[in-house]
Motif scaffolding. Structure first.
Motif, PDB file in Angstrom:
ATOM      1  N   VAL A   1       0.827  -1.210   0.000  1.00 30.12           N
ATOM      2  CA  VAL A   1       0.000   0.000   0.000  1.00 30.12           C
ATOM      3  C   VAL A   1       0.861   1.260   0.000  1.00 30.12           C
ATOM      4  CG1 VAL A   1      -1.679   1.320   1.340  1.00 30.12           C
ATOM      5  CG2 VAL A   1      -1.978  -1.143   1.046  1.00 30.12           C
ATOM      6  N   PHE A   2       2.008   1.229   0.693  1.00 30.93           N
ATOM      7  CA  PHE A   2       2.882   2.391   0.743  1.00 30.93           C
ATOM      8  C   PHE A   2       4.018   2.307  -0.289  1.00 30.93           C
ATOM      9  CE2 PHE A   2       0.924   2.627   4.946  1.00 30.93           C
ATOM     10  CZ  PHE A   2       0.649   3.982   5.048  1.00 30.93           C
TER      11      PHE A   2
ATOM     12  N   LEU B   1      -0.211  16.095  -6.251  1.00 28.38           N
ATOM     13  CA  LEU B   1       0.525  14.956  -6.804  1.00 28.38           C
ATOM     14  C   LEU B   1       1.929  14.890  -6.222  1.00 28.38           C
ATOM     15  CD1 LEU B   1      -0.598  15.074 -10.550  1.00 28.38           C
ATOM     16  CD2 LEU B   1      -1.555  13.732  -8.674  1.00 28.38           C
ATOM     17  N   ARG B   2       2.559  16.031  -5.994  1.00 28.55           N
ATOM     18  CA  ARG B   2       3.873  16.034  -5.340  1.00 28.55           C
ATOM     19  C   ARG B   2       3.757  15.504  -3.918  1.00 28.55           C
ATOM     20  NH1 ARG B   2       3.764  21.350  -7.551  1.00 28.55           N
ATOM     21  NH2 ARG B   2       4.913  21.448  -9.534  1.00 28.55           N
ATOM     22  N   GLU B   3       2.664  15.831  -3.260  1.00 32.74           N
ATOM     23  CA  GLU B   3       2.474  15.394  -1.876  1.00 32.74           C
ATOM     24  C   GLU B   3       2.203  13.901  -1.760  1.00 32.74           C
ATOM     25  OE1 GLU B   3       0.805  19.825  -0.657  1.00 32.74           O
ATOM     26  OE2 GLU B   3      -0.595  18.145  -0.892  1.00 32.74           O
ATOM     27  N   CYS B   4       1.892  13.253  -2.878  1.00 34.32           N
ATOM     28  CA  CYS B   4       1.762  11.787  -2.859  1.00 34.32           C
ATOM     29  C   CYS B   4       3.089  11.128  -2.477  1.00 34.32           C
ATOM     30  CB  CYS B   4       1.332  11.257  -4.228  1.00 34.32           C
ATOM     31  SG  CYS B   4      -0.402  11.522  -4.640  1.00 34.32           S
ATOM     32  N   ALA B   5       4.187  11.800  -2.748  1.00 33.24           N
ATOM     33  CA  ALA B   5       5.501  11.226  -2.470  1.00 33.24           C
ATOM     34  C   ALA B   5       6.170  11.851  -1.257  1.00 33.24           C
ATOM     35  CB  ALA B   5       6.417  11.401  -3.681  1.00 33.24           C
ATOM     36  N   ALA B   6       5.542  12.832  -0.650  1.00 37.61           N
ATOM     37  CA  ALA B   6       6.191  13.561   0.438  1.00 37.61           C
ATOM     38  C   ALA B   6       5.904  12.901   1.773  1.00 37.61           C
ATOM     39  CB  ALA B   6       5.708  15.012   0.457  1.00 37.61           C
ATOM     40  N   ALA B   7       6.926  12.757   2.584  1.00 41.23           N
ATOM     41  CA  ALA B   7       6.750  12.208   3.935  1.00 41.23           C
ATOM     42  C   ALA B   7       6.241  13.321   4.849  1.00 41.23           C
ATOM     43  CB  ALA B   7       8.064  11.640   4.450  1.00 41.23           C
ATOM     44  N   THR B   8       4.979  13.706   4.645  1.00 39.14           N
ATOM     45  CA  THR B   8       4.421  14.834   5.387  1.00 39.14           C
ATOM     46  C   THR B   8       3.792  14.401   6.699  1.00 39.14           C
ATOM     47  OG1 THR B   8       2.349  14.581   4.142  1.00 39.14           O
ATOM     48  CG2 THR B   8       3.959  16.160   3.305  1.00 39.14           C
TER      49      THR B   8
ATOM     50  N   ASP C   1       9.825  11.116 -10.408  1.00 36.03           N
ATOM     51  CA  ASP C   1      11.250  10.825 -10.262  1.00 36.03           C
ATOM     52  C   ASP C   1      11.603  10.807  -8.780  1.00 36.03           C
ATOM     53  OD1 ASP C   1      14.127  11.048 -10.077  1.00 36.03           O
ATOM     54  OD2 ASP C   1      14.130  11.669 -12.183  1.00 36.03           O
ATOM     55  N   ASP C   2      11.930   9.620  -8.254  1.00 39.70           N
ATOM     56  CA  ASP C   2      12.254   9.493  -6.832  1.00 39.70           C
ATOM     57  C   ASP C   2      13.546  10.226  -6.481  1.00 39.70           C
ATOM     58  OD1 ASP C   2      10.126   7.986  -5.706  1.00 39.70           O
ATOM     59  OD2 ASP C   2      10.871   6.182  -6.659  1.00 39.70           O
ATOM     60  N   ASP C   3      14.532  10.160  -7.359  1.00 37.95           N
ATOM     61  CA  ASP C   3      15.816  10.802  -7.065  1.00 37.95           C
ATOM     62  C   ASP C   3      15.689  12.323  -7.021  1.00 37.95           C
ATOM     63  OD1 ASP C   3      17.032   8.364  -6.899  1.00 37.95           O
ATOM     64  OD2 ASP C   3      17.944   8.436  -8.892  1.00 37.95           O
ATOM     65  N   ARG C   4      15.011  12.875  -7.996  1.00 36.94           N
ATOM     66  CA  ARG C   4      14.873  14.330  -8.084  1.00 36.94           C
ATOM     67  C   ARG C   4      13.715  14.859  -7.222  1.00 36.94           C
ATOM     68  NH1 ARG C   4      17.553  16.231 -12.839  1.00 36.94           N
ATOM     69  NH2 ARG C   4      18.252  14.523 -14.202  1.00 36.94           N
ATOM     70  N   ALA C   5      12.862  13.947  -6.767  1.00 33.97           N
ATOM     71  CA  ALA C   5      11.665  14.321  -6.009  1.00 33.97           C
ATOM     72  C   ALA C   5      10.845  15.348  -6.783  1.00 33.97           C
ATOM     73  CB  ALA C   5      12.030  14.842  -4.622  1.00 33.97           C
ATOM     74  N   GLU C   6      10.537  15.005  -8.056  1.00 38.41           N
ATOM     75  CA  GLU C   6       9.755  15.917  -8.873  1.00 38.41           C
ATOM     76  C   GLU C   6       8.926  15.140  -9.884  1.00 38.41           C
ATOM     77  OE1 GLU C   6      12.983  17.050 -12.372  1.00 38.41           O
ATOM     78  OE2 GLU C   6      12.769  18.394 -10.649  1.00 38.41           O
ATOM     79  N   ILE C   7       7.900  15.809 -10.388  1.00 35.53           N
ATOM     80  CA  ILE C   7       7.040  15.224 -11.408  1.00 35.53           C
ATOM     81  C   ILE C   7       7.771  15.219 -12.750  1.00 35.53           C
ATOM     82  CG2 ILE C   7       4.914  15.549 -12.731  1.00 35.53           C
ATOM     83  CD1 ILE C   7       3.694  16.846 -10.214  1.00 35.53           C
ATOM     84  N   VAL C   8       7.798  14.064 -13.397  1.00 33.49           N
ATOM     85  CA  VAL C   8       8.307  13.980 -14.771  1.00 33.49           C
ATOM     86  C   VAL C   8       7.187  14.338 -15.739  1.00 33.49           C
ATOM     87  CG1 VAL C   8       9.294  12.462 -16.530  1.00 33.49           C
ATOM     88  CG2 VAL C   8      10.006  12.230 -14.133  1.00 33.49           C
TER      89      VAL C   8
ATOM     90  N   PRO D   1      10.343   7.605   5.326  1.00 29.98           N
ATOM     91  CA  PRO D   1      10.709   8.593   4.305  1.00 29.98           C
ATOM     92  C   PRO D   1      10.404   8.173   2.868  1.00 29.98           C
ATOM     93  CG  PRO D   1      12.447   8.397   5.943  1.00 29.98           C
ATOM     94  CD  PRO D   1      11.465   7.303   6.237  1.00 29.98           C
ATOM     95  N   ASP D   2      10.440   6.870   2.567  1.00 28.55           N
ATOM     96  CA  ASP D   2      10.237   6.426   1.188  1.00 28.55           C
ATOM     97  C   ASP D   2       8.812   5.951   0.915  1.00 28.55           C
ATOM     98  OD1 ASP D   2      10.385   4.184   2.786  1.00 28.55           O
ATOM     99  OD2 ASP D   2      11.547   2.994   1.345  1.00 28.55           O
ATOM    100  N   TRP D   3       7.904   6.138   1.851  1.00 28.72           N
ATOM    101  CA  TRP D   3       6.527   5.693   1.633  1.00 28.72           C
ATOM    102  C   TRP D   3       5.845   6.529   0.555  1.00 28.72           C
ATOM    103  CZ3 TRP D   3       3.807   4.636   6.995  1.00 28.72           C
ATOM    104  CH2 TRP D   3       4.291   3.418   7.509  1.00 28.72           C
ATOM    105  N   TRP D   4       5.037   5.853  -0.263  1.00 25.34           N
ATOM    106  CA  TRP D   4       4.187   6.533  -1.233  1.00 25.34           C
ATOM    107  C   TRP D   4       2.843   6.785  -0.567  1.00 25.34           C
ATOM    108  CZ3 TRP D   4       5.241   8.986  -5.525  1.00 25.34           C
ATOM    109  CH2 TRP D   4       4.204   9.371  -6.366  1.00 25.34           C
ATOM    110  N   GLN D   5       2.407   8.040  -0.559  1.00 19.25           N
ATOM    111  CA  GLN D   5       1.298   8.445   0.310  1.00 19.25           C
ATOM    112  C   GLN D   5      -0.059   8.533  -0.370  1.00 19.25           C
ATOM    113  OE1 GLN D   5       1.714   8.639   3.448  1.00 19.25           O
ATOM    114  NE2 GLN D   5       3.863   9.019   3.823  1.00 19.25           N
ATOM    115  N   GLY D   6      -0.141   8.373  -1.705  1.00 22.45           N
ATOM    116  CA  GLY D   6      -1.427   8.575  -2.367  1.00 22.45           C
ATOM    117  C   GLY D   6      -1.707   7.599  -3.484  1.00 22.45           C
ATOM    118  N   HIS D   7      -2.999   7.265  -3.656  1.00 25.48           N
ATOM    119  CA  HIS D   7      -3.465   6.431  -4.767  1.00 25.48           C
ATOM    120  C   HIS D   7      -4.428   7.243  -5.613  1.00 25.48           C
ATOM    121  CE1 HIS D   7      -1.438   2.911  -3.213  1.00 25.48           C
ATOM    122  NE2 HIS D   7      -1.825   3.310  -2.020  1.00 25.48           N
ATOM    123  N   LEU D   8      -4.359   7.051  -6.929  1.00 30.52           N
ATOM    124  CA  LEU D   8      -4.980   7.966  -7.868  1.00 30.52           C
ATOM    125  C   LEU D   8      -5.848   7.245  -8.890  1.00 30.52           C
ATOM    126  CD1 LEU D   8      -1.706   9.986  -8.536  1.00 30.52           C
ATOM    127  CD2 LEU D   8      -3.678  10.824  -7.221  1.00 30.52           C
ATOM    128  N   SER D   9      -6.834   7.972  -9.379  1.00 30.62           N
ATOM    129  CA  SER D   9      -7.666   7.520 -10.489  1.00 30.62           C
ATOM    130  C   SER D   9      -7.859   8.689 -11.436  1.00 30.62           C
ATOM    131  CB  SER D   9      -9.024   7.041  -9.973  1.00 30.62           C
ATOM    132  OG  SER D   9      -9.873   6.663 -11.046  1.00 30.62           O
TER     133      SER D   9
END
Length: 461
Positions: A280-281, A350-357, A378-385, A363-371
Motif C-alpha cells: 500500500v505504501f 501529486l507532489r504530496e503523494c511522495a512527500a513524507a508529510t 522521479d524518486d531521485d529528483r523528487a519531482e514530477i516527470v 521517508p520512502d513511503w508513497w502516500q497517495g493512490h490515484l484515479s
C-alpha cells in the motif's frame, strides 16, 4: 524482578477472532504476579467490529488479558470523545494521559484518566506516564473538540512527580511515533513503550530502551526492567502467530462479528488484492486503484484520490468480497467528497503523494493512490516527470474535481494543499461507495501503470 508486557496499535485484530485469541493467549501465557500488562494506544479502533461496536469490543480483550495500564492513540477517538469516555469508564486498566484535555481545559475523562500512576511489583515501585501525538485533532477530526498539550513538557512534569515519589523505574507509554526519540532525550525515563508508527523498533536511545511492537497484534514485547548486568532494561520479542488461542475471547468476538450482518457478497475478484503495508505504501497497487476508482466513479469526478494510510492492512481481497471486507479496507465513517482544485493545486497534491508529510510514516513511503491520472514521478529528483488527467496535460488555471475522503479536507498532515475551502460536494460513506462500485463494476486485481516511479528522468511537462 518487574516485567512489562507491551502491545500497541492492535486496531483490526478484533476482526479476526482467532488472531485476537492468539494475542490474548500470548499475553496470558507471559503474565504473572511480577508483570504489568501495557498498551500504548490505538487499542480500541479502527476495524470492522470497532465501527459496529463503537470501540466497545475492545473491552472483551482488555478483560481477557487483565490489562493494567494504557494510553490514548489517535484512533481511540474515532467515534468521538463521548464514546471514548464510555470505553475508559468500563475498562479494567488505568488510562494514563498527561497531555489530553477537554475543550474546557479539564483533564480528559477526569476521574477515570490520570497523568501518571505507580504500580508496586514485588516490592519495586514502577511509575508510568502516558502521552499522545498532539497532532491528533488534525489526524482524526472526531477529536477536534479536545486539546492536546506539548507532550514533552507534560511528560517531564509527570516524570518529575514520579521521581519525587521515589519510584525505582519510570516507564513512558507513548503514542508519539517519530517523537519517541525526542521524548528519550528530554525525559528521564528508563523505558519508552511506543506506538503510532506501525514498524517495529527495539533499540536504546540516550540510554533509554525504546520499543514498538508494530501493528495488529503480531508481536508482544516482554521487558525485564532490571534485565542485564548494567542494570539496564532488556526486551524479548514474542510472535503471536503460534500462541495458543484463548477461546473465551475468540468465541465472544465471533458472536459479535456474526451479529454485525455484513456478509453480503458484492463481487468476486479475478485474483488477490494485497493490502500489506509494503504494498500500500510502495506505489501503485490494485487495492489503491480500486478505492480511488470507486471515489471518482461515485462522484463523477476528474480525479480520485485516496491517502495510503487510510487503507488498513489485513488479508488480501481474494475470491468473494463481502461488505465486511470492504469496511475492513477503510473502516471509517468519513464521507467521500469533491474538492475543486486548480491545475496548479492539483500538481501540488501529486507532489504530496511522495512527500513524507506525516510523522508516522517512513521517508520512502508513497502516500497517495490515484484515479484518472497518469503520473510519472522521479524518486531521485523528487519531482514530477509528467502528469496527465484524462490523457491530457494538466492546465494550471483549469478547475479539476477531485473525489477524496472528507478527512483529507480537515487534516494538514496529508495533502496539506487540500483545505476545507475546496469542498464542493458530498457523497456517501467511503465503504458504502466501495460496495456500490464493487456491485456495479467489480473488483480487479491488476494494475495499469497509472503511477510510475523512476530515477533521473527529465521532466517533459
Amino acid at each position: 524482578m518487574p516485567r512489562l508486557l507491551h502491545y500497541s496499535d492492535i486496531e483490526n485484530v478484533y476482526d479476526d477472532p482467532t488472531r485476537a485469541g492468539r494475542l490474548a493467549g500470548c499475553v496470558r501465557g507471559l503474565d504473572g504476579e511480577d508483570a504489568v500488562v501495557c498498551g500504548t494506544g490505538d487499542t480500541t479502533s479502527p476495524g470492522v467490529l470497532a465501527l459496529v461496536e463503537r470501540g466497545r469490543q475492545s473491552l472483551d480483550f482488555f478483560r481477557a488479558v487483565s490489562a493494567d495500564v494504557d494510553t490514548f492513540g489517535n484512533h481511540d477517538f474515532d467515534y468521538g470523545p463521548e464514546a471514548t469516555r464510555g470505553v475508559v469508564a468500563d475498562s479494567p486498566q488505568t488510562w494514563v494521559s498527561a497531555n489530553v484535555f477537554e475543550e474546557s481545559g479539564e483533564r480528559f475523562a477526569a476521574g477515570h484518566v490520570v497523568p501518571h500512576t505507580v504500580r508496586e511489583v514485588n516490592g519495586v515501585r514502577v511509575g508510568f506516564v502516558g502521552v499522545t501525538d498532539p497532532a491528533t485533532p488534525s489526524l482524526n477530526p472526531m477529536a477536534a473538540t479536545l486539546r492536546f498539550s506539548d507532550p514533552y513538557a507534560a511528560a517531564a512534569e509527570s516524570v518529575a512527580a514520579l521521581r519525587a515519589e521515589s519510584v525505582d523505574h519510570v516507564v513512558a507509554l507513548s503514542h508519539l511515533g517519530g517523537g519517541d526519540d525526542e521524548l528519550a532525550e528530554r525525559v528521564d525515563a528508563d523505558v519508552i513503550l511506543g506506538g503510532h508508527v506501525h514498524s517495529e523498533r527495539h533499540e536504546y536511545v540516550d540510554g533509554t530502551l525504546l520499543l514498538r511492537p508494530g501493528a495488529n497484534g503480531h508481536v508482544v514485547f516482554e521487558v525485564e526492567l532490571e534485565g542485564d548486568g548494567e542494570n539496564r532494561p532488556t526486551a524479548t520479542r514474542h510472535e503471536t502467530a503460534d500462541a495458543p488461542v484463548y477461546e473465551p475471547l475468540a468465541e465472544s468476538l465471533r458472536g459479535r462479528v456474526e451479529a454485525a450482518e455484513l456478509d453480503e457478497v458484492v463481487a468476486v475478484t479475478d485474483g488477490p488484492l494485497d493490502r500489506t503495508e509494503e504494498t500500500v505504501f510502495g506505489g501503485e497497487c490494485a487495492v489503491g486503484n480500486f478505492v480511488a476508482d470507486a471515489y471518482r466513479w461515485a462522484m463523477d469526478a476528474d480525479v480520485g484520490l485516496q491517502n495510503s494510510g487510510g487503507i488498513r492492512n489485513g488479508p488480501a481481497l481474494d475470491g468473494e468480497v463481502t461488505v465486511a471486507d470492504l469496511v475492513s479496507v477503510i473502516p471509517f465513517e468519513e464521507h467521500v467528497v469533491v474538492a475543486e482544485l486548480t491545475g496548479e493545486e492539483l500538481r501540488s497534491v501529486l507532489r504530496e503523494c511522495a512527500a513524507a508529510t506525516v510523522d508516522f510514516g517512513e521517508p520512502d513511503w508513497w502516500q497517495g493512490h490515484l484515479s484518472g491520472v497518469e503520473l510519472v514521478w522521479d524518486d531521485d529528483r523528487a519531482e514530477i516527470v509528467s502528469a496527465r488527467v484524462g490523457g491530457d496535460p494538466i492546465i494550471a488555471d483549469r478547475t479539476y474535481a477531485v473525489a477524496t475522503s472528507d478527512y483529507v479536507l480537515h487534516t494538514d498532515h496529508e495533502f496539506p494543499t487540500i483545505e476545507a475551502r475546496h469542498r464542493a460536494a458530498e457523497g456517501d460513506i467511503q465503504y458504502e461507495v466501495l460496495a456500490d462500485y464493487a456491485r456495479a463494476v467489480g473488483v480487479r486485481s491488476e494494475t495499469d501503470g497509472r503511477i510510475e516511479r523512476v530515477s533521473g528522468v527529465a521532466a517533459d511537462d
